[in-house]
Write a protein that holds these residues in place. Structure first.
Motif, PDB file in Angstrom:
ATOM      1  N   ALA A 102       0.847  -1.195   0.000  1.00  0.00           N
ATOM      2  CA  ALA A 102       0.000   0.000   0.000  1.00  0.00           C
ATOM      3  C   ALA A 102       0.879   1.240   0.000  1.00  0.00           C
ATOM      4  CB  ALA A 102      -0.910   0.011   1.221  1.00  0.00           C
ATOM      5  N   VAL A 103       0.410   2.290  -0.670  1.00  0.00           N
ATOM      6  CA  VAL A 103       1.139   3.552  -0.740  1.00  0.00           C
ATOM      7  C   VAL A 103       0.115   4.686  -0.722  1.00  0.00           C
ATOM      8  CG1 VAL A 103       2.756   4.968  -2.076  1.00  0.00           C
ATOM      9  CG2 VAL A 103       2.885   2.478  -2.237  1.00  0.00           C
ATOM     10  N   GLY A 104       0.314   5.684   0.129  1.00  0.00           N
ATOM     11  CA  GLY A 104      -0.598   6.825   0.085  1.00  0.00           C
ATOM     12  C   GLY A 104      -0.496   7.706   1.308  1.00  0.00           C
ATOM     13  N   GLY A 105      -1.228   8.831   1.260  1.00  0.00           N
ATOM     14  CA  GLY A 105      -1.231   9.781   2.368  1.00  0.00           C
ATOM     15  C   GLY A 105      -2.170   9.360   3.472  1.00  0.00           C
ATOM     16  N   ASP A 106      -3.140   8.479   3.133  1.00  0.00           N
ATOM     17  CA  ASP A 106      -4.123   8.079   4.137  1.00  0.00           C
ATOM     18  C   ASP A 106      -3.964   6.608   4.552  1.00  0.00           C
ATOM     19  OD1 ASP A 106      -4.800   7.021   1.735  1.00  0.00           O
ATOM     20  OD2 ASP A 106      -6.830   7.877   1.654  1.00  0.00           O
ATOM     21  N   VAL A 107      -2.807   6.027   4.243  1.00  0.00           N
ATOM     22  CA  VAL A 107      -2.560   4.634   4.621  1.00  0.00           C
ATOM     23  C   VAL A 107      -2.219   4.574   6.104  1.00  0.00           C
ATOM     24  CG1 VAL A 107      -1.007   2.669   4.313  1.00  0.00           C
ATOM     25  CG2 VAL A 107      -1.804   3.957   2.319  1.00  0.00           C
ATOM     26  N   ARG A 108      -2.907   3.707   6.856  1.00  0.00           N
ATOM     27  CA  ARG A 108      -2.654   3.603   8.296  1.00  0.00           C
ATOM     28  C   ARG A 108      -1.568   2.568   8.574  1.00  0.00           C
ATOM     29  NH1 ARG A 108      -8.035   2.411  10.888  1.00  0.00           N
ATOM     30  NH2 ARG A 108      -6.628   1.667  12.526  1.00  0.00           N
ATOM     31  N   VAL A 109      -0.764   2.855   9.571  1.00  0.00           N
ATOM     32  CA  VAL A 109       0.293   1.919   9.964  1.00  0.00           C
ATOM     33  C   VAL A 109      -0.331   0.822  10.821  1.00  0.00           C
ATOM     34  CG1 VAL A 109       2.449   1.657  11.230  1.00  0.00           C
ATOM     35  CG2 VAL A 109       2.030   3.745   9.892  1.00  0.00           C
ATOM     36  N   PRO A 110      -0.276  -0.432  10.382  1.00  0.00           N
ATOM     37  CA  PRO A 110      -0.889  -1.520  11.165  1.00  0.00           C
ATOM     38  C   PRO A 110      -0.160  -1.729  12.488  1.00  0.00           C
ATOM     39  CG  PRO A 110      -0.162  -2.263   8.971  1.00  0.00           C
ATOM     40  CD  PRO A 110       0.393  -0.902   9.181  1.00  0.00           C
ATOM     41  N   ALA A 111      -0.901  -2.213  13.468  1.00  0.00           N
ATOM     42  CA  ALA A 111      -0.302  -2.514  14.770  1.00  0.00           C
ATOM     43  C   ALA A 111       0.779  -3.573  14.601  1.00  0.00           C
ATOM     44  CB  ALA A 111      -1.377  -3.026  15.729  1.00  0.00           C
ATOM     45  N   GLY A 112       1.893  -3.389  15.257  1.00  0.00           N
ATOM     46  CA  GLY A 112       2.963  -4.373  15.204  1.00  0.00           C
ATOM     47  C   GLY A 112       3.917  -4.188  14.038  1.00  0.00           C
ATOM     48  N   ALA A 113       3.627  -3.212  13.156  1.00  0.00           N
ATOM     49  CA  ALA A 113       4.514  -2.993  12.008  1.00  0.00           C
ATOM     50  C   ALA A 113       5.830  -2.376  12.470  1.00  0.00           C
ATOM     51  CB  ALA A 113       3.847  -2.081  10.993  1.00  0.00           C
ATOM     52  N   GLU A 114       6.902  -2.776  11.796  1.00  0.00           N
ATOM     53  CA  GLU A 114       8.171  -2.080  12.025  1.00  0.00           C
ATOM     54  C   GLU A 114       8.100  -0.747  11.277  1.00  0.00           C
ATOM     55  OE1 GLU A 114      12.909  -2.208  10.831  1.00  0.00           O
ATOM     56  OE2 GLU A 114      11.521  -3.621   9.927  1.00  0.00           O
ATOM     57  N   VAL A 115       8.384   0.353  11.961  1.00  0.00           N
ATOM     58  CA  VAL A 115       8.282   1.668  11.316  1.00  0.00           C
ATOM     59  C   VAL A 115       9.683   2.192  10.982  1.00  0.00           C
ATOM     60  CG1 VAL A 115       7.531   4.055  11.573  1.00  0.00           C
ATOM     61  CG2 VAL A 115       6.128   2.187  12.504  1.00  0.00           C
ATOM     62  N   ILE A 116       9.859   2.572   9.733  1.00  0.00           N
ATOM     63  CA  ILE A 116      11.112   3.208   9.301  1.00  0.00           C
ATOM     64  C   ILE A 116      10.784   4.672   9.023  1.00  0.00           C
ATOM     65  CG2 ILE A 116      12.879   3.305   7.510  1.00  0.00           C
ATOM     66  CD1 ILE A 116      12.542   0.285   7.138  1.00  0.00           C
ATOM     67  N   ASP A 117      11.405   5.546   9.782  1.00  0.00           N
ATOM     68  CA  ASP A 117      11.070   6.963   9.691  1.00  0.00           C
ATOM     69  C   ASP A 117      11.983   7.684   8.699  1.00  0.00           C
ATOM     70  OD1 ASP A 117      10.182   9.502  10.012  1.00  0.00           O
ATOM     71  OD2 ASP A 117      11.006   9.784  12.028  1.00  0.00           O
ATOM     72  N   LEU A 118      11.446   7.944   7.516  1.00  0.00           N
ATOM     73  CA  LEU A 118      12.184   8.722   6.519  1.00  0.00           C
ATOM     74  C   LEU A 118      11.461  10.064   6.302  1.00  0.00           C
ATOM     75  CD1 LEU A 118      12.941   5.893   3.888  1.00  0.00           C
ATOM     76  CD2 LEU A 118      14.368   6.642   5.804  1.00  0.00           C
ATOM     77  N   SER A 119      10.846  10.566   7.380  1.00  0.00           N
ATOM     78  CA  SER A 119      10.033  11.787   7.248  1.00  0.00           C
ATOM     79  C   SER A 119      10.886  13.019   6.960  1.00  0.00           C
ATOM     80  CB  SER A 119       9.180  12.000   8.502  1.00  0.00           C
ATOM     81  OG  SER A 119      10.015  12.048   9.646  1.00  0.00           O
TER      82      SER A 119
END
Ligand SMILES: [Zn+2]
Length: 440
Positions: free
Chosen positions: A59-76
């Motif tokens: 999934a790709v988009g501005g309104d995509v929610r981060v699922p619980a338990g996902a590893e988050v990579i912050d490239l903000s």
């Protein structure tokens, strides 16, 4: 994964039935992108979320929610964009001043194919670190070191770009060399750098040999010798290669050779010295890819001011004529103090000097690179279902193409190869071919 050919695809499908390949990664990775560039549209969107699972974008988009338990990579704080493509490199060839005086005739005498294959593995990682997630490896790779590299990456032994490899360059006797009788006759010193094919039977056999030994594109010398290949002979290459699902790239160095290659309907033309306004117009009309290999003046000793001026003018002319342009380097030498990837990215200097806008340079390096590689539907763009390859840089390459010189983050097949500007390839290494040793 490269686009499967008909026969190869069928073989792999059969093997997959009896394969015990490792299960796909279940972990979801969420990438927060401060800015996400779409090179095809020439636009950038802010604050996007990209979800990756099992090595693919989901999934790709501005309104995509981060699922619980996902590893988050912050490239903000960075600009995320699809991986780059070098449409013409030679990863298993590194000629140099010492000891061979930059004469590659000598490199293949001095360096064994196994040594060159290991050099290729390193060069591939250097390219990946610079943001090149696909490399077309166009020959001069010893005895199929390019196939070994492609397999090592696809089977999961080592990190590296997706490789589209040509096997041995096919030419009339001697290839690009002008061998002595002692080299060519009896001792076969020209082989394995070139595969001789002077007659229709030899052309068919040479194409089949390369296909058999793992080439995924066919590379021919159109006009390395004054007699070169005729239109009919080039068509024979194209027809025979098509049976294995392969395209044909021509090394072209003369106007006549370019004319014959274009008339025959070749897939792509390497090098620019045979290309003028008339031929560019024909290439644009027929949709023939141009891999001009435009060496910048800043790589001292690898071009000259006069030659560079002609290269820039030809690139400008090709751009104005709407020729499908790819970014290609022909990098096959060592520049002290630079990685192979840093050598490749230096070629943007030529494109800037040709007055090509950043967005169109970026298109040549991405969208058109996927096109010439035949991966558009499987790998390249950032979109659901495609292989999860992406890179990130601090600046905005749509405004300043030099932003590509500072690749801080690289993901390949959903795995992080480079983070915060440092290579961290540990997750690519395994004690076995985790993607399946049956990959060929
Ligand atoms: Zn080349």
């Amino acid at each position: 994964m490269r686009t499967p050919t008909t026969r190869r695809g069928a073989l792999l499908a059969i093997l997959a039935l009896v394969s015990t390949a490792a299960p796909a990664l279940a972990q979801v990775t969420a990438i927060r992108a401060g800015r996400l560039v779409d090179p095809e549209a020439g636009t950038a969107a802010t604050d996007q979320v990209i979800l990756v699972e099992g090595g693919r974008f989901v999934a790709v988009g501005g309104d995509v929610r981060v699922p619980a338990g996902a590893e988050v990579i912050d490239l903000s704080g960075l600009t995320v964009l699809p991986g780059l493509v070098d449409a013409h490199n030679h990863l298993a060839l590194t000629y140099k001043e010492e000891p061979e005086s930059n004469v590659y005739y000598l490199t293949y005498v001095l360096d064994s194919t196994p040594l060159r294959a290991i050099q290729a593995a390193s060069n591939g990682m250097q390219m990946l670190a610079a943001g090149f997630t696909i490399v077309r490896d166009m020959g001069n790779n010893g005895n199929y070191a390019d196939t070994a590299l492609r397999l090592a990456i696809e089977q999961g032994w080592i990190p590296g770009p997706t490789i589209i490899n040509s096997g041995i360059i096919i030419g009339g006797m001697g290839g690009q060399f002008w061998p002595t009788p002692e080299m060519a006759m009896g001792k076969d010193i020209v082989y394995p750098e070139y595969l001789d094919a002077d007659t229709p039977d030899e052309i068919v056999k040479a194409v089949r040999q390369n296909a058999l030994f793992g080439a995924t594109v066919i590379k021919i010398c159109v006009d390395c010798k004054p007699w070169g290949y005729s239109v009919d002979e080039i068509r024979l290459f194209i027809d025979e290669a098509a049976k294995a699902g392969l395209k044909v790239e021509g090394h072209v160095q003369t106007l006549d050779g370019a004319g014959r290659a274009i008339e025959a309907g070749i897939w792509s033309i390497a090098h620019d010295s045979g290309l003028d306004d008339e031929r560019h117009k024909l290439m644009a009309r027929k949709g023939i890819w141009r891999a001009g290999t435009e060496t910048p003046l800043t790589l001292t000793g690898h071009t000259s001011p006069g030659r560079y001026e002609r290269t820039v003018a030809r690139l400008r002319n090709a751009y104005e004529n709407g020729v499908p342009l790819t970014f290609s380097t022909d990098a096959d030498y060592w520049v002290p103090g630079r990685t192979r990837g840093e050598v490749a990215i230096e070629f943007i200097e030529t494109w800037k000097d040709a007055g090509i806008p950043p967005v169109d340079i970026l298109r040549a390096m991405t969208v058109n690179g996927y096109g010439v590689s035949g991966t558009t539907d499987t790998r390249g763009p950032i979109g659901p279902g495609l292989a999860a390859d992406l890179i990130a840089v601090p600046g905005n390459p749509l405004e300043d193409i030099d932003a590509l010189r500072e690749v801080r983050f690289v993901m390949k097949d959903g795995m992080v190869f480079k983070r915060d500007g440092v290579m961290t390839p540990a997750e690519f290494f395994h004690g076995g071919p985790v993607n399946g040793w049956r990959i060929r």
